[in-house]
Design an enzyme around this catalytic site. Structure first.
Site, PDB file in Angstrom:
ATOM      1  N   SER A   1      -1.251  15.436 -13.713  1.00  0.00           N
ATOM      2  CA  SER A   1      -2.530  15.410 -14.500  1.00  0.00           C
ATOM      3  C   SER A   1      -2.685  16.634 -15.015  1.00  0.00           C
ATOM      4  CB  SER A   1      -3.595  15.020 -13.797  1.00  0.00           C
ATOM      5  OG  SER A   1      -4.966  15.154 -14.598  1.00  0.00           O
TER       6      SER A   1
ATOM      7  N   TYR B   1      -9.079  16.160  -6.510  1.00  0.00           N
ATOM      8  CA  TYR B   1      -7.933  15.165  -7.276  1.00  0.00           C
ATOM      9  C   TYR B   1      -6.931  16.545  -7.664  1.00  0.00           C
ATOM     10  CZ  TYR B   1      -6.166  12.824 -11.211  1.00  0.00           C
ATOM     11  OH  TYR B   1      -5.441  12.273 -12.164  1.00  0.00           O
TER      12      TYR B   1
ATOM     13  N   LYS C   1      -2.865  16.619  -7.476  1.00  0.00           N
ATOM     14  CA  LYS C   1      -1.913  16.658  -8.519  1.00  0.00           C
ATOM     15  C   LYS C   1      -1.238  17.842  -8.694  1.00  0.00           C
ATOM     16  CE  LYS C   1      -2.829  12.515  -9.823  1.00  0.00           C
ATOM     17  NZ  LYS C   1      -1.691  11.209  -9.709  1.00  0.00           N
TER      18      LYS C   1
ATOM     19  N   THR D   1      -9.908   2.289 -14.978  1.00  0.00           N
ATOM     20  CA  THR D   1     -10.335   3.412 -14.186  1.00  0.00           C
ATOM     21  C   THR D   1     -11.061   4.432 -14.766  1.00  0.00           C
ATOM     22  OG1 THR D   1      -8.606   2.354 -12.826  1.00  0.00           O
ATOM     23  CG2 THR D   1      -9.650   4.545 -11.972  1.00  0.00           C
TER      24      THR D   1
ATOM     25  N   PRO E   1      -0.853  13.815 -18.022  1.00  0.00           N
ATOM     26  CA  PRO E   1      -1.551  13.267 -18.865  1.00  0.00           C
ATOM     27  C   PRO E   1      -3.027  13.906 -19.076  1.00  0.00           C
ATOM     28  CG  PRO E   1      -0.834  11.463 -17.606  1.00  0.00           C
ATOM     29  CD  PRO E   1      -0.630  12.746 -16.840  1.00  0.00           C
TER      30      PRO E   1
ATOM     31  N   ASP F   1       1.195  -1.223  -0.183  1.00  0.00           N
ATOM     32  CA  ASP F   1       0.004   0.053  -0.046  1.00  0.00           C
ATOM     33  C   ASP F   1       0.786   1.331   0.211  1.00  0.00           C
ATOM     34  OD1 ASP F   1      -1.748   2.019   0.657  1.00  0.00           O
ATOM     35  OD2 ASP F   1      -2.795   1.197   2.431  1.00  0.00           O
TER      36      ASP F   1
END
Length: 264
Positions: free
Chosen positions: A156, A169, A173, A206, A199, A77
């Site tokens: 991202s 999110y 990032k 996902t 990206p 993990d």
């Protein structure tokens, strides 16, 4: 695949470490290697002759079948410091060192800001930001011992766009971009580079579960200059570039690979 010696320090050619990397075998650790971008990255690095450890909680047998004997799965993990330390040490012990770290593991839950509970926020930060911190921290002694290293953080393109349903999110990032820059300054003297790849929305399992069912891929495609849905393979050339022997002068950078939806 038989073992051959790998170079413990940078080859001749100055800070760039040469131009091709041919004949140089490195050891790479890829987090989130069970599928999606992580699997694609593991396969691509193995095709360059590197030995690969995959770190994931999910089953990595599919990746192992594609990579072959050069692949070693490690179940861990990324948010657990002890498990991360053990996984990195197992990788170094198995292959005799560590040179490349790809921090790819992450979670991507679309949540409206007002529906985001504190635990949601903390979980996203733990996986997307604490994870790369813990993996890089555990790997750093091995990269310094080798005198050569590449740390690649998968960020991202949302950090340049700020979509309204991805506040947590996007924040995680964006933090990863800052981490990339600061860590690059901290480790550059040791022959280690740190870069991020950002990206756009990429067709992985996902992403299909979270955004693909309602036409998300097509909506994003129509905002791009390159009117195509990104596939995992579209990120490979950038990954190999930042990991290459000749990329020793590239560090602290975030390379946006999103078909031109965000230009900066």
């Amino acid at each position: 695949m038989t073992d051959t010696p790998f170079m413990s320090g940078p080859p001749s050619g100055g800070a760039s470490g040469g131009t091709s990397g041919a004949g140089t075998r490195r050891v790479a650790l890829v987090t989130g290697a069970a599928g999606g971008l992580g699997r694609e990255f593991a396969v691509a690095l193995a095709a360059r002759g590197h030995r690969i450890a995959g770190l994931d909680l999910a089953d990595m047998s599919g990746t192992g079948e594609l990579v072959g004997d050069a692949f070693h799965p490690v179940r861990a993990d990324v948010t657990d410091p002890e498990e991360v330390e053990a996984a990195v040490q197992e990788t170094a012990d198995r292959f005799g060192g560590l040179h490349i770290v790809v921090n790819n593991a992450g979670i991507y839950p679309p949540l409206e800001f007002e529906d985001t509970a504190l635990e949601d926020w903390r979980r996203i930060m733990r996986v997307n930001l604490d994870g790369p911190f813990l993996v890089a921290r555990a790997a750093l002694p091995h990269l310094k011992a080798a005198g050569w290293g590449r740390i690649v953080n998968i960020a991202s393109a949302v950090v340049f766009l700020g979509p309204p349903d991805l506040v947590a999110y996007t924040t995680s990032k964006a933090g990863l971009v800052g981490f990339t820059r600061a860590l690059a300054s901290a480790v550059g003297a040791h022959g280690i580079t740190v870069n991020a790849i950002a990206p756009g929305l990429t067709r992985t399992a996902t992403a299909a579960r979270t955004t693909g069912a309602d036409g998300g891929f097509e909506r994003v495609r129509d905002l791009q200059v390159v009117r195509a849905v990104a596939e995992p393979g579209d990120l490979v050339s950038t990954l190999l570039y930042v990991c290459g022997e000749g990329s020793g002068f590239l560090t602290g950078q975030t390379i946006n690979v999103d078909g031109g939806s965000a230009m900066h």
